[in-house]
Design a protein around this motif. Structure first.
Motif, mmCIF file in Angstrom:
data_model
loop_
_atom_site.group_PDB
_atom_site.id
_atom_site.type_symbol
_atom_site.label_atom_id
_atom_site.label_comp_id
_atom_site.label_asym_id
_atom_site.label_seq_id
_atom_site.Cartn_x
_atom_site.Cartn_y
_atom_site.Cartn_z
ATOM 1 N N LEU A 113 -18.537 -3.426 1.366
ATOM 2 C CA LEU A 113 -18.661 -4.727 2.009
ATOM 3 C C LEU A 113 -18.930 -5.785 0.938
ATOM 4 N N ASP B 119 -19.923 -6.108 12.524
ATOM 5 C CA ASP B 119 -20.662 -5.104 11.744
ATOM 6 C C ASP B 119 -21.556 -5.756 10.690
ATOM 7 N N GLY C 77 -20.744 -7.429 8.233
ATOM 8 C CA GLY C 77 -20.178 -7.302 6.891
ATOM 9 C C GLY C 77 -20.018 -8.615 6.167
ATOM 10 N N ASP C 78 -19.738 -9.673 6.883
ATOM 11 C CA ASP C 78 -19.658 -10.969 6.223
ATOM 12 C C ASP C 78 -19.904 -12.079 7.229
ATOM 13 N N SER D 152 -19.544 -11.395 11.483
ATOM 14 C CA SER D 152 -18.731 -10.251 11.870
ATOM 15 C C SER D 152 -19.583 -9.260 12.663
#
Lengths: 252, 180
Positions: free
Chosen positions: B127, B72, B74-75, B70
């Motif tokens: 997150l 950002d 995040g995952d 992702s």
């Protein structure tokens, strides 16, 4: 073409959770009760709930079964439970859906703010959600009164709020149901980000969760995830054996 | 013109291509309309063990070496798929297969928080933290076309949750090279 696809992959956003350490509900079979305040709107509410429940239940890589429960009478003052403070606590038990004719008073959200519903997962203990509320706006004259909206929009709203009750926060991905603004959606669907989020909280692990989706799920969600099943090991050993036999045959 | 009789001589195939997860199932844009699914670059290995009468057993391993990350951070997610397929040569260059397998979808998260729009304000959300995998059995099917002794192209499908409304299709379009 390949570069475009790679860039589109890398531009995806992450799902979020409602709180740090949240691992969802203890059970993967969850029933949503409807408060008697929704009696006058049951047709619209039940249709939206059925669509939303079907949507989340059918996430391919998640182990989750949702259902509509009985009509209940919510106890307590709604404003006691719903608002902007994350410290509020809802009663433990099945999540409840409430229709509020005094939405702005109950939630502290100003009238005509364009907010059709709010939801929260509460009573979190050891990362487990134990209570949830979904309050729908049926305030007369409000610009986000759900009774003035078409059925698809109401279903999108209910599904989005259900996502919060299940443990998901907002997503930065505009194609996700959990994106904060659902006004552009004209089809009720999950984005990959939503599927990832719900699968992270409620991972599907066959054969524990029945093979090929044959049946409903009765097991308690361990939430730990990542376990390697014995059939997987067996299958891998079988593959290696066959490859080895094949290579030996090719040499002789 | 390539002599089709030379096709399929190589039995150990290394392939690369694109995996579409949840083909036509997940939202492809802001409106919510279904799209082409989630696209991953993939690499796979298969081996054809001839068992007679134009049939062969074909174990198949697929992996997505580049995590879907992702923006950002995040995952991240990736896929490992295993299958055992029965392959039938329909002609000297065309083949079809049917089999069963396992689809392992792993999601990783670094933890921490992020601030996102929350309607009329912003809010802080958590997150994901740690690693979780979904493991599903698959029914596999596909077609392959051999251009030459060493080069081929394949279209494969992995169906999860075949007997329920959770059913989803994961398609793989690939090019393969015979290395043995």
């Amino acid at each position: 073409m390949m570069l475009f696809l790679l860039l589109s992959v890398l531009n995806s956003q992450a799902f979020t959770l409602i709180s740090t350490g949240n691992v969802g509900w203890q059970t993967s079979t969850l029933t949503f009760n409807v408060d008697t305040t929704c009696n006058n709107y049951l047709g619209a509410v039940n249709a939206a709930m059925n669509s939303a429940i079907s949507l989340w239940t059918n996430a391919p890589t998640a182990n989750l079964t949702l259902a509509i429960g009985s009509t209940v009478t919510f106890s307590g003052t709604l404003s006691q439970y719903v608002g902007t403070s994350a410290t509020l606590v809802a009663p433990a038990g099945n999540p409840t859906i409430i229709c509020s004719t005094t939405f702005s008073t109950d939630t502290g959200i100003a009238a005509n703010s364009g907010i059709p519903g709010v939801a929260g997962a509460f009573n979190i203990s050891s990362g487990r959600i134990q209570g949830g509320l979904l309050v729908l706006n049926v305030q007369s004259g409000d610009n986000a009164n759900i009774t003035t909206m078409n059925s698809t929009v109401v279903a999108v709203i209910v599904a989005h709020e259900m996502g919060h009750i299940l443990g998901l926060g907002h997503s930065g991905d505009t194609s996700a149901l959990m994106y904060y603004d659902a006004s552009a959606k004209n089809v009720l669907s999950l984005g990959q980000d939503d599927v990832d989020g719900i699968s992270f909280l409620y991972p599907r692990q066959e054969p524990r969760d029945k093979v090929f989706g044959c049946a409903t799920i009765e097991n308690i969600n361990s939430g730990s995830g990542g376990g390697t099943s014995l059939p997987l090991l067996f299958e891998f050993v079988l593959l290696l054996t066959i490859i080895r036999l094949g290579i030996r045959n090719a040499k002789t | 013109m390539i002599d089709p009789s030379l096709a399929s001589e190589k039995k150990l195939i290394l392939g690369v291509g694109l995996l579409s997860q949840n083909f036509s199932r997940v939202s492809g844009g802001v409106s919510g309309n279904p799209g082409l699914g989630t696209i991953y670059p993939e690499v796979h290995l298969s081996y054809d063990l001839f068992i007679g009468a134009g049939y062969s057993l074909s174990p198949w391993v697929l992996y997505t070496p580049m995590l879907r990350i992702s923006r950002d951070g995040g995952d991240t997610t990736n896929v490992l798929a295993l299958a055992l397929r029965l392959k039938k040569d329909l002609s000297s260059s065309l083949s079809a297969n049917l089999g069963v397998g396992e689809f392992i979808y792993r999601m990783y998260g670094p933890g921490g928080t992020t601030t996102l729009n929350n309607g009329n304000s912003t809010a802080t959300f958590a997150l994901p933290s740690g690693s979780v995998a979904s493991t599903l059995f698959t029914v596999n099917t596909g077609f392959g076309f051999a251009f030459s002794e060493t080069w081929r192209t394949d279209l494969d499908m992995m169906v999860v949750n075949l007997f329920s409304a959770k059913r989803a299709f994961n398609a793989v379009l690939s090019v393969g090279y015979g290395i043995l």
